[in-house]
Design a protein around this motif. Structure first.
Motif, PDB file in Angstrom:
ATOM      1  N   VAL A  77       0.775  -1.079  -0.144  1.00 22.62           N
ATOM      2  CA  VAL A  77      -0.002  -0.098   0.075  1.00 22.62           C
ATOM      3  C   VAL A  77       0.822   1.234  -0.130  1.00 22.62           C
ATOM      4  CG1 VAL A  77      -1.728   1.054   1.233  1.00 22.62           C
ATOM      5  CG2 VAL A  77      -1.924  -1.097   1.118  1.00 22.62           C
ATOM      6  N   GLU A  78       2.004   1.218   0.747  1.00 19.17           N
ATOM      7  CA  GLU A  78       2.920   2.245   1.061  1.00 19.17           C
ATOM      8  C   GLU A  78       3.571   2.760  -0.465  1.00 19.17           C
ATOM      9  OE1 GLU A  78       7.204   3.521   2.813  1.00 19.17           O
ATOM     10  OE2 GLU A  78       5.853   1.854   3.701  1.00 19.17           O
ATOM     11  N   THR A  79       3.929   1.576  -1.182  1.00 18.77           N
ATOM     12  CA  THR A  79       4.611   1.882  -2.673  1.00 18.77           C
ATOM     13  C   THR A  79       3.622   2.272  -3.345  1.00 18.77           C
ATOM     14  OG1 THR A  79       6.266  -0.086  -2.030  1.00 18.77           O
ATOM     15  CG2 THR A  79       5.695   0.768  -4.518  1.00 18.77           C
ATOM     16  N   ALA A  80       2.272   1.816  -3.410  1.00 23.31           N
ATOM     17  CA  ALA A  80       1.193   2.210  -4.522  1.00 23.31           C
ATOM     18  C   ALA A  80       0.869   3.791  -4.107  1.00 23.31           C
ATOM     19  CB  ALA A  80      -0.019   1.295  -4.034  1.00 23.31           C
ATOM     20  N   LEU A  81       1.040   4.124  -2.897  1.00 22.13           N
ATOM     21  CA  LEU A  81       0.633   5.548  -2.627  1.00 22.13           C
ATOM     22  C   LEU A  81       1.838   6.405  -3.166  1.00 22.13           C
ATOM     23  CD1 LEU A  81      -0.510   5.387   1.136  1.00 22.13           C
ATOM     24  CD2 LEU A  81      -1.793   6.658  -0.702  1.00 22.13           C
ATOM     25  N   GLN A  82       3.056   5.988  -3.089  1.00 20.93           N
ATOM     26  CA  GLN A  82       4.268   6.563  -3.562  1.00 20.93           C
ATOM     27  C   GLN A  82       4.101   6.758  -5.140  1.00 20.93           C
ATOM     28  OE1 GLN A  82       7.835   4.168  -2.449  1.00 20.93           O
ATOM     29  NE2 GLN A  82       7.647   5.090  -0.345  1.00 20.93           N
ATOM     30  N   VAL A  83       3.753   5.547  -5.759  1.00 20.88           N
ATOM     31  CA  VAL A  83       3.872   5.667  -7.220  1.00 20.88           C
ATOM     32  C   VAL A  83       2.631   6.840  -7.677  1.00 20.88           C
ATOM     33  CG1 VAL A  83       4.777   3.595  -7.731  1.00 20.88           C
ATOM     34  CG2 VAL A  83       2.324   3.590  -7.738  1.00 20.88           C
ATOM     35  N   PHE A  84       1.636   6.787  -7.026  1.00 21.14           N
ATOM     36  CA  PHE A  84       0.531   7.504  -7.269  1.00 21.14           C
ATOM     37  C   PHE A  84       0.851   9.141  -7.224  1.00 21.14           C
ATOM     38  CE2 PHE A  84      -3.449   4.642  -7.700  1.00 21.14           C
ATOM     39  CZ  PHE A  84      -3.961   5.624  -8.595  1.00 21.14           C
ATOM     40  N   SER A  85       1.849   9.448  -6.302  1.00 15.90           N
ATOM     41  CA  SER A  85       2.353  10.693  -5.857  1.00 15.90           C
ATOM     42  C   SER A  85       3.451  11.057  -6.945  1.00 15.90           C
ATOM     43  CB  SER A  85       2.768  10.811  -4.598  1.00 15.90           C
ATOM     44  OG  SER A  85       4.014  10.035  -4.455  1.00 15.90           O
ATOM     45  N   GLN A  86       3.827  10.387  -7.999  1.00 13.67           N
ATOM     46  CA  GLN A  86       4.719  10.748  -9.013  1.00 13.67           C
ATOM     47  C   GLN A  86       4.475  10.106 -10.283  1.00 13.67           C
ATOM     48  OE1 GLN A  86       7.673   8.469  -6.903  1.00 13.67           O
ATOM     49  NE2 GLN A  86       7.489   6.743  -8.342  1.00 13.67           N
ATOM     50  N   ASN A  87       4.846  10.650 -11.497  1.00  6.76           N
ATOM     51  CA  ASN A  87       4.470  10.315 -12.829  1.00  6.76           C
ATOM     52  C   ASN A  87       5.057   8.693 -13.124  1.00  6.76           C
ATOM     53  OD1 ASN A  87       3.170  12.605 -13.815  1.00  6.76           O
ATOM     54  ND2 ASN A  87       5.205  13.623 -13.918  1.00  6.76           N
ATOM     55  N   PRO A  88       4.226   8.208 -13.956  1.00  6.28           N
ATOM     56  CA  PRO A  88       2.933   8.595 -14.777  1.00  6.28           C
ATOM     57  C   PRO A  88       1.777   8.728 -13.876  1.00  6.28           C
ATOM     58  CG  PRO A  88       3.481   6.286 -15.246  1.00  6.28           C
ATOM     59  CD  PRO A  88       4.604   6.647 -14.243  1.00  6.28           C
ATOM     60  N   LEU A  89       1.506   8.020 -12.775  1.00  7.11           N
ATOM     61  CA  LEU A  89       0.030   8.072 -12.528  1.00  7.11           C
ATOM     62  C   LEU A  89      -0.419   9.485 -11.809  1.00  7.11           C
ATOM     63  CD1 LEU A  89       0.132   4.652 -10.405  1.00  7.11           C
ATOM     64  CD2 LEU A  89      -0.623   5.350 -12.647  1.00  7.11           C
ATOM     65  N   LEU A  90       0.543  10.377 -11.325  1.00  9.99           N
ATOM     66  CA  LEU A  90       0.335  11.688 -10.982  1.00  9.99           C
ATOM     67  C   LEU A  90      -0.503  12.339 -11.922  1.00  9.99           C
ATOM     68  CD1 LEU A  90       0.326  13.892  -8.619  1.00  9.99           C
ATOM     69  CD2 LEU A  90       2.792  14.497  -9.682  1.00  9.99           C
ATOM     70  N   SER A  91       0.041  12.190 -13.201  1.00 11.91           N
ATOM     71  CA  SER A  91      -0.530  12.871 -14.145  1.00 11.91           C
ATOM     72  C   SER A  91      -1.479  12.183 -15.250  1.00 11.91           C
ATOM     73  CB  SER A  91       0.423  13.439 -15.124  1.00 11.91           C
ATOM     74  OG  SER A  91       1.282  14.367 -14.356  1.00 11.91           O
ATOM     75  N   MET A  92      -1.874  11.196 -14.544  1.00 11.66           N
ATOM     76  CA  MET A  92      -3.024  10.242 -15.466  1.00 11.66           C
ATOM     77  C   MET A  92      -4.137  10.725 -15.831  1.00 11.66           C
ATOM     78  SD  MET A  92      -3.243   7.365 -16.822  1.00 11.66           S
ATOM     79  CE  MET A  92      -1.666   6.831 -16.324  1.00 11.66           C
ATOM     80  N   THR A  93      -4.723  11.618 -15.180  1.00 18.57           N
ATOM     81  CA  THR A  93      -5.966  12.348 -15.645  1.00 18.57           C
ATOM     82  C   THR A  93      -5.558  12.977 -16.956  1.00 18.57           C
ATOM     83  OG1 THR A  93      -6.964  12.447 -13.445  1.00 18.57           O
ATOM     84  CG2 THR A  93      -7.798  14.093 -15.063  1.00 18.57           C
ATOM     85  N   ASN A  94      -4.553  13.887 -16.793  1.00 13.94           N
ATOM     86  CA  ASN A  94      -4.115  14.600 -18.300  1.00 13.94           C
ATOM     87  C   ASN A  94      -3.922  13.624 -19.506  1.00 13.94           C
ATOM     88  OD1 ASN A  94      -4.320  17.065 -16.709  1.00 13.94           O
ATOM     89  ND2 ASN A  94      -1.874  16.878 -16.137  1.00 13.94           N
ATOM     90  N   HIS A  95      -2.946  12.570 -18.969  1.00 15.91           N
ATOM     91  CA  HIS A  95      -2.936  11.580 -20.051  1.00 15.91           C
ATOM     92  C   HIS A  95      -4.250  10.929 -20.570  1.00 15.91           C
ATOM     93  CE1 HIS A  95       1.121  11.964 -18.615  1.00 15.91           C
ATOM     94  NE2 HIS A  95       0.962  10.856 -17.842  1.00 15.91           N
ATOM     95  N   ILE A  96      -5.239  10.952 -19.722  1.00 19.84           N
ATOM     96  CA  ILE A  96      -6.448  10.267 -20.232  1.00 19.84           C
ATOM     97  C   ILE A  96      -7.099  11.306 -20.990  1.00 19.84           C
ATOM     98  CG2 ILE A  96      -8.752   9.789 -19.488  1.00 19.84           C
ATOM     99  CD1 ILE A  96      -7.604   8.231 -16.977  1.00 19.84           C
ATOM    100  N   GLU A  97      -7.080  12.506 -20.680  1.00 20.59           N
ATOM    101  CA  GLU A  97      -7.845  13.591 -21.538  1.00 20.59           C
ATOM    102  C   GLU A  97      -7.239  13.789 -22.838  1.00 20.59           C
ATOM    103  OE1 GLU A  97     -10.732  14.387 -20.922  1.00 20.59           O
ATOM    104  OE2 GLU A  97     -10.958  14.628 -18.661  1.00 20.59           O
TER     105      GLU A  97
END
Length: 326
Positions: A254-274
């Motif tokens: 869970v800790e690692t998943a939170l880390q990857v959500f706080s950095q790219n590419p997941l941090l900008s995933m909404t922008n990538h989707i749009e």
């Protein structure tokens, strides 16, 4: 008929890449392997630089082995290729067509920016390549019962190992929020690019998409993450993947998943989707003579998928931040 479809693909490939790269020399060769109709395109630019693209039909398109009836392209498949490209885990992608059923997907060779090795090759030639990609995780034994996972966690603090862990977690989360299959359980569909003076970089080269009725993440999907199950059972995967996505302490995962959500590419995933959504909408609009009678259907499908995966990003992120432990 198979030869006719192959010739048409060849003609369209040459036409598309000649227009995309004016003045370039465009050559083609037959595709080796795979069930979908396809080929390889070689582009030699006027500068002398060379590009290699793999071209294939969309997932419901014509097969290489028989002239099966092709179905209307699923626009969400095209959108995913573009999302992965913008996220930096996919390859440069191009789309062109002969009909609504004959839509072709071209991806730049993953080895264009470095040395690319499929995960399949890494796990079958571990002594030669494994340590350079997954670092110290090689000490994990094949039998889970032979490992004291909490005790060996402290060994995995080097940058190579941590890079592999974060990239595999990123791939796992991407498969969940984008609703992908035939990826983590297929070591021929992803791998790593090694460039000079940098850690190996994840590259996805192929995948399948779940049915539309499964586009939205449910509570059961997040439960699967917590217990270490994906769309298939990670217990059957290579020991390095099995540790990262299943056997590692849940709080650590869970800790690692939170880390990857706080950095790219997941941090900008909404922008990538749009960005990807806008690309594919534009692609459909710019081919009115090809997609006549289908534009509304394709647009509605794309809208539904976009809405679902945007909700998936928010839902999965919220579950992690709320530290839902079920």
């Amino acid at each position: 008929m198979e030869a006719v479809h192959g010739d048409r693909l060849d003609d369209k490939s040459i036409e598309y890449f000649s227009a995309a790269f004016p003045g370039a020399l465009v050559e083609t060769d037959i595709k080796i392997g795979g069930v979908q109709l396809g080929e390889t395109v070689f582009v030699t630019l006027q500068t002398g630089a060379k590009l290699k693209y793999y071209v294939k039909t969309h997932s419901e398109g014509r097969l290489s082995s028989k002239s099966s009836a092709a179905k209307l392209v699923a626009p969400e498949e095209l959108m995913i290729y573009r999302i992965l490209q913008y996220a930096g885990v996919g390859c440069e992608s191009h789309f062109f067509q002969r009909s609504p059923e004959d839509v072709y997907i071209a991806t730049l060779d993953a080895a264009h920016t470095g040395v690319f090795k499929l995960f399949k090759d890494l796990i079958t030639k571990e002594e030669a390549f494994g340590e350079t990609v997954w670092g110290k995780l090689g000490i994990i034994k094949d039998s889970p019962r032979e490992n004291d996972f909490d005790a060996i966690e402290s060994f995995f603090d080097d940058s190579v190992t941590q890079n592999f862990i974060q990239q595999m977690v990123t791939l796992d989360i991407l498969t969940r929020i984008l609703r992908l299959k035939d990826l983590l359980n297929n070591p021929e569909n992803f791998g790593f690019v090694t460039q000079y003076d940098s850690h190996p970089i994840l590259r996805v080269i192929d995948f399948r998409v779940l049915d539309a009725k499964e586009f939205r993440i449910m509570e059961s999907d997040f439960r699967g993450f917590l217990v270490g199950n994906g769309l298939y059972n990670y217990a059957a995967s290579h020991r390095t993947m099995r540790f990262v996505l299943r056997e590692r302490n849940r709080d650590k995962r869970v800790e690692t998943a939170l880390q990857v959500f706080s950095q790219n590419p997941l941090l900008s995933m909404t922008n990538h989707i749009e960005h990807a959504y806008n690309d594919i909408i534009q692609y459909i609009i710019e081919q009115p003579e090809v997609f006549v009678g289908h534009q509304e259907t394709l647009t509605n499908q794309l809208n539904s998928y976009r809405e679902a995966i945007l909700e998936n990003v928010s839902y999965f992120n919220a579950c992690l931040y709320n530290k839902i432990i079920i």
